[in-house]
Design an enzyme around this catalytic site. Sequence first.
Site: not given
Ligand code: PGA
Ligand code: ZN
Length: 447
Positions: A50, A166, A174-175, A216, A256, A304, A331, A356, A384-386, A407
Amino acid sequence: MTKNKILKVIAREVLDSRGFPTVEVELTLNHQKRPSDVVVGRAIVPSGASTGEAEALELRDGDKNRYLGKGVLKALQNIQQKIAPAIENKAFTQIAELDRVLMDLDGTPNKSQLGANAILGVSMAFVRACALASDTPSDELIAKIFQTSGNTLPVPLMNIINGGKHADNDLDIQEFMIVPAGFSSFSEALRAGVETFHHLKKLLKDQGLSTSVGDEGGFAPSFHGKNPHEQALEMLIRAITSAGYRPGEQIFLALDSAASEFCEKNENKGSPITYLFEKKSLSAAEMIATYDRWSHQYPLISIEDGLAEQDWAGWKDLTEQLGDRLQLVGDDLFVTNPIFLKKGIETHTANAILIKLNQIGTVTETLETMKLAQESGFQCIVSHRSGETEDTFIADLAVGTNCGQIKAGSASRTDRVAKYNQLLRLEERLGKKAVFPGTKPFLRKKR
Ligand code: PGA
Ligand code: ZN
């Protein structure tokens, strides 16, 4: 200051946690005290799904006959044919010096010439190699560069229910994270988070819901009925209590939304941005009202990307209405880029930034963005990243900068757990000097 002469740079294509190729770099230096010995620093670049629109470019081959177009041979070629000849047999005192050469060599604002994956691999591998060459752990070297004590373990924001891009379920958000902040050490906090994860698994199983995991490492159940998001939040609360912890005192919740992924593409430029949320079209104001309601119903402390990256007007309202109670993290909004962060600081938009490395593409720029955030009263969450790997650089970065939050995903999948394991090692090495900030990063100034 000691100069580090780069003897050799090599790059290879390895796999990330989704089974897609990514860049690994190995960089050779002489040991500083024993020049006849060499050390090899290694780093692997992560990859997002994402992604924010303004992220630095991740160079992929696009050759459909290899890895569905996701190969990174062009990035490797750029390292071998363009970067290596420019830096091999040259000495650099600091990472900032090397990163400057890499940026100049690329010459574009988003690293589209060489690829941010190529550049970042070299940048991170140099930090690793310098640490080895001076017998200094990487987190201590980062602390030296960043001029901090480097003794603060981060509060983990653990993503134990995955949705959005994800996972294959009906959650737009997403989270769904648990934040074990009400503890006096990292290891105790981690244990509470991990136990909650296991209790969540049991609760999901008892209800006949899926316990398979998303990118994740969090569960990715499909909640049926009208309010899947509230069901997910309720489920987290039940898991916390079932594990014997107190929600809102020991363990808190964070989201998130990654709202850029569910905002509606509006044909008419200039018209307000809307969101396709729970199958309804909602305005930014309605999204904010939803978050407001949840923040009263649940011990929510952080949201987020609650709104889309292009919705700066909505973000400003979000910050005005909820910013004195909640951590609001940009983000996709900031993409670890000081230019967007400055805009956020000046316009009072958001109050925290996700960090990131591969959004910006060098260690030096990442540290500069973190410095700017900390000086401006913005919280930093190293992330981290996904798409991840066994590389644990972000654990060292979080401790070395004293940023206070990380995270790193759920309590399953080795690509996630590897970061927590590295943090446990750092906590042990720091011993009595280790600081755990607890709920401090989440205390907001009342207006
Ligand atoms: P991504 O997701 O690594 O797929 O961008 C992580 C996030 O959105 O924080
Ligand atoms: Zn994010």
